[in-house]
Design a protein around this motif. Structure first.
Motif, PDB file in Angstrom:
ATOM      1  N   PHE A 154       0.843  -1.190   0.000  1.00  0.00           N
ATOM      2  CA  PHE A 154       0.000   0.000   0.000  1.00  0.00           C
ATOM      3  C   PHE A 154       0.881   1.244   0.000  1.00  0.00           C
ATOM      4  N   ALA A 155       0.335   2.327  -0.504  1.00  0.00           N
ATOM      5  CA  ALA A 155       1.076   3.581  -0.573  1.00  0.00           C
ATOM      6  C   ALA A 155       1.025   4.307   0.766  1.00  0.00           C
ATOM      7  N   PHE A 156       2.020   5.127   1.012  1.00  0.00           N
ATOM      8  CA  PHE A 156       2.085   5.941   2.221  1.00  0.00           C
ATOM      9  C   PHE A 156       0.813   6.775   2.379  1.00  0.00           C
ATOM     10  N   GLU A 157       0.358   7.359   1.247  1.00  0.00           N
ATOM     11  CA  GLU A 157      -0.816   8.219   1.299  1.00  0.00           C
ATOM     12  C   GLU A 157      -2.055   7.447   1.766  1.00  0.00           C
ATOM     13  N   ARG A 158      -2.202   6.204   1.297  1.00  0.00           N
ATOM     14  CA  ARG A 158      -3.368   5.411   1.682  1.00  0.00           C
ATOM     15  C   ARG A 158      -3.314   5.047   3.164  1.00  0.00           C
ATOM     16  N   PHE A 159      -2.118   4.775   3.669  1.00  0.00           N
ATOM     17  CA  PHE A 159      -1.949   4.477   5.092  1.00  0.00           C
ATOM     18  C   PHE A 159      -2.353   5.687   5.934  1.00  0.00           C
ATOM     19  N   GLN A 160      -1.961   6.876   5.476  1.00  0.00           N
ATOM     20  CA  GLN A 160      -2.301   8.090   6.214  1.00  0.00           C
ATOM     21  C   GLN A 160      -3.805   8.344   6.215  1.00  0.00           C
ATOM     22  N   ILE A 192      -4.270  15.614  -6.146  1.00  0.00           N
ATOM     23  CA  ILE A 192      -3.665  16.391  -5.062  1.00  0.00           C
ATOM     24  C   ILE A 192      -4.509  16.210  -3.812  1.00  0.00           C
ATOM     25  N   GLN A 193      -3.903  15.651  -2.763  1.00  0.00           N
ATOM     26  CA  GLN A 193      -4.597  15.434  -1.498  1.00  0.00           C
ATOM     27  C   GLN A 193      -4.045  16.391  -0.441  1.00  0.00           C
ATOM     28  N   GLU A 194      -4.952  16.930   0.358  1.00  0.00           N
ATOM     29  CA  GLU A 194      -4.568  17.952   1.336  1.00  0.00           C
ATOM     30  C   GLU A 194      -3.535  17.436   2.330  1.00  0.00           C
ATOM     31  N   LYS A 195      -3.705  16.182   2.788  1.00  0.00           N
ATOM     32  CA  LYS A 195      -2.782  15.625   3.773  1.00  0.00           C
ATOM     33  C   LYS A 195      -1.360  15.546   3.224  1.00  0.00           C
ATOM     34  N   THR A 250       9.957  12.676   3.907  1.00  0.00           N
ATOM     35  CA  THR A 250       8.500  12.612   4.027  1.00  0.00           C
ATOM     36  C   THR A 250       7.958  11.192   3.902  1.00  0.00           C
ATOM     37  N   GLY A 251       8.755  10.281   3.322  1.00  0.00           N
ATOM     38  CA  GLY A 251       8.276   8.920   3.112  1.00  0.00           C
ATOM     39  C   GLY A 251       7.454   8.757   1.840  1.00  0.00           C
ATOM     40  N   LEU A 252       7.395   9.812   1.036  1.00  0.00           N
ATOM     41  CA  LEU A 252       6.658   9.756  -0.228  1.00  0.00           C
ATOM     42  C   LEU A 252       7.550   9.195  -1.330  1.00  0.00           C
ATOM     43  N   SER A 253       6.935   8.721  -2.392  1.00  0.00           N
ATOM     44  CA  SER A 253       7.708   8.242  -3.532  1.00  0.00           C
ATOM     45  C   SER A 253       8.225   9.441  -4.324  1.00  0.00           C
ATOM     46  N   CYS A 254       9.287   9.229  -5.090  1.00  0.00           N
ATOM     47  CA  CYS A 254       9.849  10.309  -5.903  1.00  0.00           C
ATOM     48  C   CYS A 254       8.844  10.796  -6.946  1.00  0.00           C
ATOM     49  N   VAL A 255       8.063   9.862  -7.473  1.00  0.00           N
ATOM     50  CA  VAL A 255       7.045  10.228  -8.464  1.00  0.00           C
ATOM     51  C   VAL A 255       5.992  11.142  -7.832  1.00  0.00           C
ATOM     52  N   THR A 256       5.556  10.788  -6.612  1.00  0.00           N
ATOM     53  CA  THR A 256       4.574  11.618  -5.905  1.00  0.00           C
ATOM     54  C   THR A 256       5.133  13.002  -5.614  1.00  0.00           C
ATOM     55  N   VAL A 257       6.379  13.054  -5.146  1.00  0.00           N
ATOM     56  CA  VAL A 257       7.016  14.348  -4.849  1.00  0.00           C
ATOM     57  C   VAL A 257       7.069  15.213  -6.099  1.00  0.00           C
ATOM     58  N   ASN A 278       5.461  20.020  -8.999  1.00  0.00           N
ATOM     59  CA  ASN A 278       4.965  20.688 -10.205  1.00  0.00           C
ATOM     60  C   ASN A 278       3.742  21.548  -9.874  1.00  0.00           C
ATOM     61  N   TYR A 279       2.879  21.008  -9.024  1.00  0.00           N
ATOM     62  CA  TYR A 279       1.683  21.749  -8.608  1.00  0.00           C
ATOM     63  C   TYR A 279       2.061  23.011  -7.837  1.00  0.00           C
ATOM     64  N   LEU A 280       3.004  22.891  -6.889  1.00  0.00           N
ATOM     65  CA  LEU A 280       3.408  24.039  -6.068  1.00  0.00           C
ATOM     66  C   LEU A 280       4.171  25.076  -6.879  1.00  0.00           C
ATOM     67  N   VAL A 281       4.925  24.631  -7.872  1.00  0.00           N
ATOM     68  CA  VAL A 281       5.627  25.564  -8.761  1.00  0.00           C
ATOM     69  C   VAL A 281       4.609  26.351  -9.584  1.00  0.00           C
ATOM     70  N   GLU A 282       3.601  25.640 -10.105  1.00  0.00           N
ATOM     71  CA  GLU A 282       2.552  26.298 -10.894  1.00  0.00           C
ATOM     72  C   GLU A 282       1.783  27.321 -10.048  1.00  0.00           C
ATOM     73  N   LYS A 283       1.591  26.994  -8.759  1.00  0.00           N
ATOM     74  CA  LYS A 283       0.878  27.899  -7.850  1.00  0.00           C
ATOM     75  C   LYS A 283       1.725  29.109  -7.454  1.00  0.00           C
ATOM     76  N   GLY A 284       3.030  28.988  -7.637  1.00  0.00           N
ATOM     77  CA  GLY A 284       3.911  30.081  -7.265  1.00  0.00           C
ATOM     78  C   GLY A 284       4.428  30.004  -5.842  1.00  0.00           C
TER      79      GLY A 284
END
Length: 223
Positions: free
Chosen positions: A107-113, A156-159, A184-191, A196-202
């Motif tokens: 299971f993914a880290f995000e699903r565990f959270q 994009i998930q808030e957590k 963070t324990g996230l995968s490189c793909v997730t990061v 990319n989302y945070l760069v687009e947001k500025g």
């Protein structure tokens, strides 16, 4: 207040990963780790926990039998089932015995959270409501998470977003995707997706490091 979690898993590597995932959430602490159901029941005789992350296939006493004993002994704890089993009968058994959630390995880290937050949401709802109306009960029974008023794009998930934003509060300088993923324990793909989302947001500025001796890599920093 930190919720106490007991990890019950016979595979040392999986147990370690589960512990790391729990520790990434500041609402929770690991109270102990057991290799089978009998060890878990012995531990619970002298220790109170709020939540158990319980594997199905274990020696001595498996997860289903352990869960039955927990219910028979009326031990006041919630249970998240973690297993490689994806058959209907195992799922039905655990649902009948009242598990909070059911995670299939790997299971993914995000699903565990999400599973941890389901627990926290349920407990906090019960704690803050002295009188429940039907909508409160329906929400609790469904283990619904509190819906944020913020709207995020698909994927994009808030957590997860908060986890990355908290990372940059601690590390204001330029960071690589690998360093973000490692802490963070996230995968490189997730990061990469979230950056990319945070760069687009500025919120984040991106720079390219050409001095790696190999393929250039991206560096990220809070604006």
């Amino acid at each position: 207040m930190n919720y106490k979690v007991l990890i019950v898993e016979d595979d040392p590597m999986v147990a370690m990963i589960n512990e790391q995932y729990v520790c990434k959430n500041t609402k929770f602490v690991v109270a102990g780790s057991c290799r089978n159901g009998q060890e878990a029941l012995d531990f619970l005789k002298d220790n109170k926990v709020d939540l158990i992350v319980l594997d199905v296939y274990m020696p001595v006493m498996d997860g289903i039998e352990t869960l039955k004993k927990i219910r028979e002994q009326k031990i006041p704890t919630e249970v998240i089932m973690v297993t490689a089993a994806n058959d209907t009968s195992t799922l039905e058994d655990t649902m009948y015995l009242g598990v909070l959630d059911y995670l299939i390995k790997p299971f993914a880290f995000e699903r565990f959270q999400i599973a941890l937050e389901k627990f926290a949401s349920k407990v906090e709802s019960l704690r803050t409501k002295t009188v429940l109306d039907q909508s409160n009960i329906d929400s609790i029974m469904r283990n619904n998470l509190t819906v944020s008023e913020k709207a995020y794009p698909k994927g994009i998930q808030e957590k997860t977003l908060s986890l990355i934003q908290d990372f940059f509060k601690k590390h204001p300088g330029y960071q690589t995707g690998d360093s973000i993923a490692e802490e963070t324990g996230l995968s490189c793909v997730t990061v990469r997706h979230y950056m990319n989302y945070l760069v687009e947001k500025g919120e984040i500025t991106e720079s390219i490091n050409y001095e790696t001796g190999g393929r250039p890599s991206s560096l990220y920093k809070v604006r």
